[in-house]
Structures are given as C-alpha cells and as structure tokens.
Design a protein around this motif. Structure first.
Motif, PDB file in Angstrom:
ATOM      1  N   ASP A   1      -8.604  -0.690  -6.709  1.00  0.00           N
ATOM      2  CA  ASP A   1      -7.450   0.078  -6.237  1.00  0.00           C
ATOM      3  C   ASP A   1      -6.503   0.332  -7.413  1.00  0.00           C
ATOM      4  N   VAL A   2      -6.081   1.591  -7.579  1.00  0.00           N
ATOM      5  CA  VAL A   2      -5.240   1.980  -8.712  1.00  0.00           C
ATOM      6  C   VAL A   2      -4.093   2.840  -8.199  1.00  0.00           C
ATOM      7  N   GLU A   3      -2.900   2.607  -8.725  1.00  0.00           N
ATOM      8  CA  GLU A   3      -1.770   3.467  -8.387  1.00  0.00           C
ATOM      9  C   GLU A   3      -1.721   4.644  -9.353  1.00  0.00           C
TER      10      GLU A   3
ATOM     11  N   MET B   1       0.850  -1.195   0.000  1.00  0.00           N
ATOM     12  CA  MET B   1       0.000   0.000   0.000  1.00  0.00           C
ATOM     13  C   MET B   1       0.885   1.245   0.000  1.00  0.00           C
ATOM     14  N   HIS B   2       0.630   2.142  -0.933  1.00  0.00           N
ATOM     15  CA  HIS B   2       1.404   3.374  -1.032  1.00  0.00           C
ATOM     16  C   HIS B   2       0.830   4.419  -0.076  1.00  0.00           C
ATOM     17  N   PRO B   3       1.628   5.424   0.305  1.00  0.00           N
ATOM     18  CA  PRO B   3       1.125   6.443   1.229  1.00  0.00           C
ATOM     19  C   PRO B   3       0.009   7.257   0.598  1.00  0.00           C
ATOM     20  N   LYS B   4      -0.771   7.881   1.471  1.00  0.00           N
ATOM     21  CA  LYS B   4      -1.851   8.748   1.003  1.00  0.00           C
ATOM     22  C   LYS B   4      -1.277  10.112   0.656  1.00  0.00           C
ATOM     23  N   PRO B   5      -1.708  10.713  -0.448  1.00  0.00           N
ATOM     24  CA  PRO B   5      -1.147  12.016  -0.835  1.00  0.00           C
ATOM     25  C   PRO B   5      -1.604  13.117   0.110  1.00  0.00           C
TER      26      PRO B   5
ATOM     27  N   PHE C   1     -11.580   2.942 -14.521  1.00  0.00           N
ATOM     28  CA  PHE C   1     -12.315   4.110 -14.027  1.00  0.00           C
ATOM     29  C   PHE C   1     -13.668   4.167 -14.743  1.00  0.00           C
ATOM     30  N   ARG C   2     -14.670   4.580 -14.030  1.00  0.00           N
ATOM     31  CA  ARG C   2     -15.995   4.711 -14.622  1.00  0.00           C
ATOM     32  C   ARG C   2     -16.534   6.114 -14.348  1.00  0.00           C
TER      33      ARG C   2
ATOM     34  N   VAL D   1      -5.017   4.979  -5.146  1.00  0.00           N
ATOM     35  CA  VAL D   1      -6.384   5.489  -5.156  1.00  0.00           C
ATOM     36  C   VAL D   1      -7.292   4.298  -4.889  1.00  0.00           C
ATOM     37  N   PRO D   2      -8.017   4.280  -3.771  1.00  0.00           N
ATOM     38  CA  PRO D   2      -8.806   3.091  -3.435  1.00  0.00           C
ATOM     39  C   PRO D   2     -10.054   2.961  -4.311  1.00  0.00           C
ATOM     40  N   GLU D   3     -10.534   1.753  -4.412  1.00  0.00           N
ATOM     41  CA  GLU D   3     -11.759   1.482  -5.150  1.00  0.00           C
ATOM     42  C   GLU D   3     -12.880   2.392  -4.654  1.00  0.00           C
ATOM     43  N   ASP D   4     -13.646   2.926  -5.602  1.00  0.00           N
ATOM     44  CA  ASP D   4     -14.799   3.809  -5.380  1.00  0.00           C
ATOM     45  C   ASP D   4     -14.416   5.254  -5.069  1.00  0.00           C
TER      46      ASP D   4
END
Length: 437
Positions: free
Chosen positions: A326-328, A1-5, A68-69, A334-337
C-alpha cells in the motif's frame, strides 16, 4: 486509509478498456482534465491509478522505486517475447544484468559508434531519388535495425534478415494493442492472433540464433553487448536462455523507439516549414560532409527538434508500475498489486507543464521552464532506459545525415491518426515525398 480518487465509470469485467482501446490518447487527456493528479479506473480486471502530476512521477520512478515493480498484467505475452531481459527483470538479478550490459553503452564507446551510425544513414539515403514517395516509418526502422545490430551484436544483419525483422514486427505489435477482448481471452488460447504472435517470436528467435552462431565463430573479444553476454555465458554466469532474452530485448526495444522518434520528427518538420528551414540552416552551417561526434555540440537546434518530437509524440506513450505494498500517492492510498499508470502523452501535453503544449516549438528547449519530471520519454530513476544516450546520438546522426541532403514532405494532408501498442505508431504508416535539397 485515505479516500479513493475519482475516475470514470467501469463496465463489468472489462472496466474502461472499451474507452481506452478506442482512443488511448484522448482517454488519457480526458481523464487528466476531468479528475486531476490522481484518477482511478479498471483496465480489464486491473485496478488502475493514473497519475498526471510530475511530482508523483518523481515519487514512483525516483523517490520510491522499490515500492513499485514492473507490472504482471501483460506478463504472459511479454515474458514469452522478452523473457527475463532488462526490460522485465527485477531486483538483484536486474541490477546484475544492467551492470553486465553497461560497458556496451559507455560514453566513449558510443562516441566511437557515431561514424558507423552516419554511414548507415547515408547508405540508406543513397537509394533515395528526388520525387520518391517512401514510408518513412519503414525507412527509419530499417536503418535503426541495422545500427543496433552492428553496435550491440557486432555484425551486419543484411537486407534479407532486416526485412524478416520488419515483417514480424506487425503481429508482435498487434498483440499489445488495447482490446477489451483480452480481458476475457486467455493468452494460451490458440486464436489466430496468438498463433501469429508465437510464429513471429519463433522467426525472430531464428534470426538471433543465426547471429549468435556467427559471432561465436568470429570470436568474442569485442565490446559489443552480444560478445559481453556470450563471454558471461561461457563463464557460467548466465545461460543460453538469458542470452536470448537480452538479445531479443535489445533487437526490439533498441531500434523501435528511435525509429519512431525520427518518424515523428520528420512529420513535424514537414508540418512546420520555418522550423525545417532553421534545422537545414544549422546543419548546413555545422556539417561539412558526413556528420560526426564532433558536430553534436553545435547541433543544438537539431537536438531541440528531437526533444520536441518526443514531447509531442513520445514513442513510449504510457508506462505502468505495480505497487508492491500500500502506497500513498497524492493523498490517496494505492493498494498493493494495483497498477499505476504514468502517461507521458498526457503529462507532456499538459498546459500546466508546457506553454502552448500542442504547438511544435523546438526553441522551447533552449531555456526550458517545464517542471522536473514533466518530460520523461526515457523514463526516470534507476530503471531509466540504459540506451538513452545511444538513442539520442543515433537520432542526431540520422536526422542530420538525411536533412543534409533531403527535405521530406508528408503526402497526406489530414490529421495524423495514431495506433497504440507497446509503442505509439502512425496508424497508416508515414508516406512522405523525398525532395532533394
């Protein structure tokens, strides 16, 4: 898991919405400048990641669009307005509908529509007199409504129905202005705003029903979008609800952005006399009589004016997507949703992308040096606007037809105040004095 911006502090429940709603344009620039390529904050209850890097725009819209939607955060109100039309539909159904609609936007067909576009523009300015003061936003919306209905519905809307459409745009737009109260007030609550919103939708649906009935009586052998949709309905491929959704989407999205592009172009020209003089010189040199498709390749400066207007004042000033997993992005997860915000306003005006970004310089488009995806007024990738070429040809025809005969001078001298909704509008209209050349 990467850090939160990093990102600005949130208020409980409403997040940063009070800041964003007060001035979304300043907010987006401030977040870009303070936190860089990726920042996070809450818009209402929605965890939001704003990206300011052209490379990340490319990733979201072009490289990884399937991850992404279209977002759900405005879904109830948006779906009530546009249903499952091209702007909101997803997946295989969206692909089928886009393929069904594509012939109406074919290059050869758009070429054939240029004479109609110019004729509509000239009909508009035939009612103008030297010294008139007119709200150019209203004037441009009038002509673009007429053009989109003629081109895509195959009929004339007429002045009375055009007025009905324009009168009902205000309650529709107001419903999507950023407001922290919407984080806690449900869409179904019968507030005055919600009642006016639903009444406007009902009125516009009545206009569409009338147009559908007229086209059905006239026959459905045309290549306009409405004929294509009605033939598909009669073949059992879509139903009446889908016809309504696509027609509503086209009526609203098909005219608003072009009208605003022209409005901001005339504003910027009035503020930059040297650019206006160069535009007039090109139009006088190229056009003899009414503009047409054959003139477009030679109207290079005219096109640069439109490009620069959309850079400085993009009608769609920010876009949103929602992560399906989840996307980097830029080294962060960036978590799902979660929402992903792609702010054209901030990216188009970033000094990292454009030299002297606040200046109106149409000539920068002669040999553009900006990074790819630092300019995306029509979106990008598979979900880019189906009407991009139509809109650019239309805007060129209208700008040329008007500027051939008139110069427009903004009445107010103060700064231009803006109002954010689904699209970006002048807060107080755009009153301009008409001067015959």
């Amino acid at each position: 898991m990467h850090p939160k911006p990093p990102g600005p502090n949130n208020f409980p429940i409403v997040g940063t919405t009070p800041y964003y709603s007060r001035d979304p344009f300043r907010f987006m620039e401030a977040v870009r400048d303070a936190y860089g390529d990726v920042a996070t904050f809450d818009l209402g209850p929605n965890e939001t990641y704003m990206i300011s890097s052209p490379e990340l725009v490319q990733q979201v819209l072009v490289s990884d669009p399937e991850r992404f939607r279209k977002p759900k955060f405005q879904s109830d109100a948006m779906e009530e307005l546009l249903g499952n039309g091209l702007l909101l539909s997803e997946g295989e159904f969206w692909r089928e509908m886009r393929q069904l609609a594509q012939p109406a936007f074919a290059p050869d067909r758009i070429d054939e529509l240029t004479e109609m576009m110019a004729t509509r523009a000239e009909s508009l300015v035939n009612d103008w007199n030297d010294g008139d003061v007119r709200d150019i936003e209203v004037e441009m919306a009038t002509v673009t409504v007429e053009i989109i209905v003629d081109a895509m519905f195959g009929t004339e809307i007429g002045p009375d129905r055009t007025r009905i459409v324009q009168e009902n745009l205000e309650p529709l737009g107001r419903r999507f202005e950023p407001d922290p109260r919407r984080a806690i007030v449900p869409d179904w609550l019968p507030t005055e705003e919600n009642r006016q919103y639903r009444a406007a939708i009902e009125t516009l649906e009545g206009v569409i029903d009338d147009v559908v009935a007229e086209r059905t009586d006239e026959g459905l052998d045309g290549d306009d979008l409405l004929s294509i949709l009605l033939r598909a309905r009669d073949e059992g491929r879509i139903d009446d609800t889908q016809v309504r959704d696509e027609a509503m989407t086209m009526l609203l999205a098909g005219h608003d952005t072009t009208a605003l592009t022209l409005t901001y172009a005339f504003y910027l020209l009035s503020e930059n006399p040297e650019a206006e003089a160069r535009l007039h010189a090109e139009i006088d040199d190229v056009i003899d009589g009414k503009p047409g498709m054959a003139d477009i390749p030679r109207l290079s400066y005219t096109r640069w004016v439109l490009d620069e207007a959309m850079r400085l004042y993009p009608p769609v000033y920010t876009m949103f997507r929602q992560a399906t997993e989840d996307v980097e992005l830029g080294g962060y997860t960036v978590p799902e949703d979660a929402l992903v915000m792609l702010p054209q306003w901030a990216i188009h005006r970033d000094p990292a992308n454009f030299e002297d970004p606040e200046a109106f310089r149409p000539e920068r488009w002669e040999s553009p040096s900006n990074p790819q995806f630092s300019y995306f007024p029509f979106g990008a990738g598979p979900r880019s606007c189906i009407g991009k070429r139509f809109s650019l040809v239309e805007a060129t025809m209208v700008l040329a037809a008007v500027a051939k005969r008139f110069s427009l001078d903004r009445v107010d001298d103060g700064p231009l105040d803006l109002r954010g909704s689904l699209t970006m509008h002048p807060a107080d209209g755009m009153e301009m004095r008409i001067e015959r050349r």
